[in-house]
Design a protein around this motif. Structure first.
Motif, short mmCIF file in Angstrom:
data_model
loop_
_atom_site.label_atom_id
_atom_site.label_comp_id
_atom_site.label_asym_id
_atom_site.label_seq_id
_atom_site.Cartn_x
_atom_site.Cartn_y
_atom_site.Cartn_z
N VAL A 268 -24.81 -12.12 -11.32
CA VAL A 268 -23.98 -12.05 -10.97
C VAL A 268 -23.07 -10.54 -10.43
CG1 VAL A 268 -21.17 -13.00 -12.12
CG2 VAL A 268 -22.55 -13.94 -12.73
N ALA A 269 -22.83 -10.05 -9.13
CA ALA A 269 -22.73 -9.41 -8.43
C ALA A 269 -21.31 -9.10 -8.58
CB ALA A 269 -23.04 -9.48 -6.92
N ASP A 270 -21.24 -7.78 -8.34
CA ASP A 270 -19.56 -6.94 -8.55
C ASP A 270 -19.11 -8.00 -7.03
OD1 ASP A 270 -20.52 -5.53 -10.60
OD2 ASP A 270 -20.22 -3.50 -8.94
N GLY A 271 -17.68 -8.20 -7.56
CA GLY A 271 -16.74 -9.19 -5.99
C GLY A 271 -16.90 -10.87 -6.78
N ASP A 272 -18.22 -11.17 -6.93
CA ASP A 272 -18.22 -12.54 -7.70
C ASP A 272 -17.27 -13.28 -7.99
OD1 ASP A 272 -20.74 -12.00 -5.81
OD2 ASP A 272 -21.33 -12.88 -7.71
N LEU A 273 -16.91 -12.57 -9.38
CA LEU A 273 -15.60 -13.48 -9.86
C LEU A 273 -14.12 -13.25 -9.30
CD1 LEU A 273 -16.92 -12.89 -13.66
CD2 LEU A 273 -16.66 -14.92 -11.97
N ASP A 274 -13.63 -11.92 -8.42
CA ASP A 274 -12.86 -12.21 -7.73
C ASP A 274 -12.41 -13.69 -6.45
OD1 ASP A 274 -12.19 -10.35 -9.45
OD2 ASP A 274 -13.13 -8.85 -7.91
N LEU A 275 -14.17 -13.58 -5.32
CA LEU A 275 -14.09 -14.93 -4.45
C LEU A 275 -13.98 -16.32 -4.86
CD1 LEU A 275 -16.85 -13.79 -2.39
CD2 LEU A 275 -14.63 -14.54 -1.24
N ILE A 276 -14.33 -16.06 -6.17
CA ILE A 276 -14.92 -17.73 -6.74
C ILE A 276 -13.39 -17.38 -7.84
CG2 ILE A 276 -15.39 -18.71 -8.95
CD1 ILE A 276 -18.07 -17.12 -8.83
N ALA A 277 -12.17 -16.80 -7.79
CA ALA A 277 -10.90 -17.17 -9.33
C ALA A 277 -10.07 -17.20 -8.29
CB ALA A 277 -10.64 -16.32 -9.62
N ALA A 278 -10.65 -17.22 -6.64
CA ALA A 278 -8.92 -17.05 -5.44
C ALA A 278 -8.24 -18.48 -6.48
CB ALA A 278 -10.26 -17.47 -4.50
N PRO A 279 -7.21 -18.18 -5.48
CA PRO A 279 -5.87 -19.31 -6.45
C PRO A 279 -6.26 -20.65 -5.56
CG PRO A 279 -5.33 -17.58 -5.37
CD PRO A 279 -5.82 -17.21 -5.00
N LEU A 280 -5.83 -21.47 -6.48
CA LEU A 280 -5.93 -23.33 -5.36
C LEU A 280 -5.67 -23.52 -5.82
CD1 LEU A 280 -9.17 -24.79 -7.68
CD2 LEU A 280 -9.28 -23.91 -4.87
N ASP A 281 -5.35 -24.49 -4.67
CA ASP A 281 -4.00 -25.35 -4.97
C ASP A 281 -3.82 -26.26 -5.99
OD1 ASP A 281 -2.96 -24.21 -2.28
OD2 ASP A 281 -4.21 -24.70 -1.52
#
Ligand code: FCB
Length: 444
Positions: A268-281
């Motif tokens: 898990v690299a820095d920033g990965d979890l931010d991408l993964i947690a992008a808001p979903l509809d």
């Protein structure tokens, strides 16, 4: 039973399970072509080479969907039709098929729900390491961008990846599905992360090209210890984390369950979890059964079985409608305000449907199954869970992965040698249910 007037009824299917036409118009191989052609992998020795030949029969299949009323159709695109060759160059012919399909849906008043990935990784991606490679997430995002550039103005809703849990465990740990790998836990967890990353990157690519809402589709199954033994209790907790939280916590809470962090190592690299947690509809919930979990010795420390005391489908899965209510309420309780609206994106059952002399299947068990699960969904609505839709798996009998053509899930019977489609009693029941629900429907 009443449902909100705007409740989104529908059906789900997936590319490899129905399309056939495995070498038409420049389609490349996928891992399922390779896997199903290897002797011993599929129960009845079949492949998806022809399947329901939906690639050629799609107009009449869409007519059958439209015959249910105004519904959504969740279908998947075959990545190997769109990017057939190493390098990932776009195949116009591949996308042309999906354009015809989407336009055909719109002409018939069907809402297209486009799922990008239902387990059929291109073989060239697999040859370069498949989901073991972090770069595969970028290849997937490029594929998402190409599909969105062509169809983003017409798709009603996007779904990124179908059931990462099953793809990970059946395909990469147990070797029962393509690509047929039997990896240890240490190697399997990076795959989970790369799938999540692919989802996150695809969300970005879809948002850049399309205003249609985006969802992720996961499978959920309540877990019970198989016996009172302490070991069974312990592994039930682990199974629950893997099946019900591993692919949901990162998306909705921005973190992996603490219990699995040691296995993830440094992938898990820095920033990965931010991408993964992008808001979903929305979040898609595939629900089939409840599992009893038993501790075992071996590289995978547990085994799941159907719990005792319930009827079973022809697949041997326990019929537990209340598990759907439990799942929906459980998600609502666990994720609270972080939970987007839910869609039951797959629910259905296999029975040994045998056509009568008139060619019709009187599939009462399927009707009872669906009715029971809709009552469970209704009970979840009653306590305030925001469920917006319900999509039956499946419209057609189809290629049920390692079970080949031995398991029939359809509302419509398919006679494979002739490709004749015959609606079962459950098809008529579903059509009437949808019409009735629209008439009676409550305002949200
Ligand atoms: C789900 C899959 C779907 C089908 C049903 C029966 O896990 O998403 O393709 O196999 O089970």
């Amino acid at each position: 039973m009443t449902f909100p007037k705007d409740f989104d009824w529908g059906v789900s299917m997936s590319a490899y399970q129905i399309e056939g036409a495995h070498d038409a118009d420049g389609r490349g191989l996928s891992v399922w072509d390779t896997f199903s052609h290897r002797p011993g992998n599929i129960a009845d020795g079949t492949t998806g080479d022809t399947a329901c030949d939906h690639y050629h029969h799609w107009p009449r299949d869409l007519d059958l969907i439209a015959g249910l009323g105004s519904v959504s159709y969740r279908f998947s695109v075959s990545w190997s039709r769109v990017h057939p060759e190493p390098g990932g160059q776009l195949s116009t012919a591949g996308l042309d098929f999906y354009e015809r399909l989407v336009d055909g849906m719109l002409e018939r008043g069907i809402r297209p729900v486009l799922n990008l990935f239902h387990w059929d990784t291109p073989q060239w991606v697999q040859d370069a390491g498949g989901w073991r490679q972090r770069d595969t997430a970028d290849l997937f995002a490029a594929y998402a961008a190409d599909v969105a550039a062509r169809l983003g103005d017409r798709v009603a809703r996007w779904s990124t990846v179908n059931e990462m849990f099953e793809h990970l465990t059946l395909g990469h740990v147990l070797g029962e599905h393509a690509p047929g790998l039997k990896l240890g836990m240490d190697e399997a967890f990076p795959i989970a992360h790369h799938l999540m990353l692919a989802h996150g990157k695809a969300v970005g690519a879809l948002r850049a090209a399309s205003d249609a809402p985006v969802m992720l589709v996961n499978s959920y199954a309540p877990a019970r210890p198989a016996t009172d033994a302490e070991a069974d209790h312990a592994v039930t907790g682990l199974y629950d984390i893997l099946q019900n939280r591993l692919f949901t916590d990162p998306v909705l809470l921005g973190r992996y369950p603490a219990e699995v962090e040691p296995w993830l190592g440094d992938c898990v690299a820095d920033g990965d979890l931010d991408l993964i947690a992008a808001p979903l509809d929305a979040l898609g919930v595939n629900y089939y059964t409840v599992n009893a979990v038993h501790a075992t010795e071996g590289p995978v420390p547990l085994e799941v079985r159907p719990p005792e005391g319930h009827p079973r489908t022809a697949f041997g899965w326990a019929v537990v409608p209340d598990g759907l209510r439990e799942t929906l309420i459980g998600l609502h309780g666990r994720y609270g305000s972080a939970l987007p609206p839910l869609y039951v994106s797959e629910n259905g059952c296999a029975y040994d449907d045998v056509p009568g002399p008139d060619g019709r299947c009187d599939d009462r068990e399927r009707i009872a199954f669906l009715d029971g699960h809709l009552q469970a969904l209704r009970a979840a609505l009653d306590v305030g869970v925001d469920v917006r839709g319900y999509w039956v798996w499946s419209l057609l009998d189809n290629f049920e992965w390692a079970e080949g053509y031995t398991k029939r899930f359809g509302l419509v019977h398919v006679d494979y040698p002739t490709q004749r489609r015959t609606p079962k009693a459950s098809y008529d029941w579903y059509r009437e249910l949808i019409a009735g629900a629209r008439q009676l429907g409550e305002q949200r």
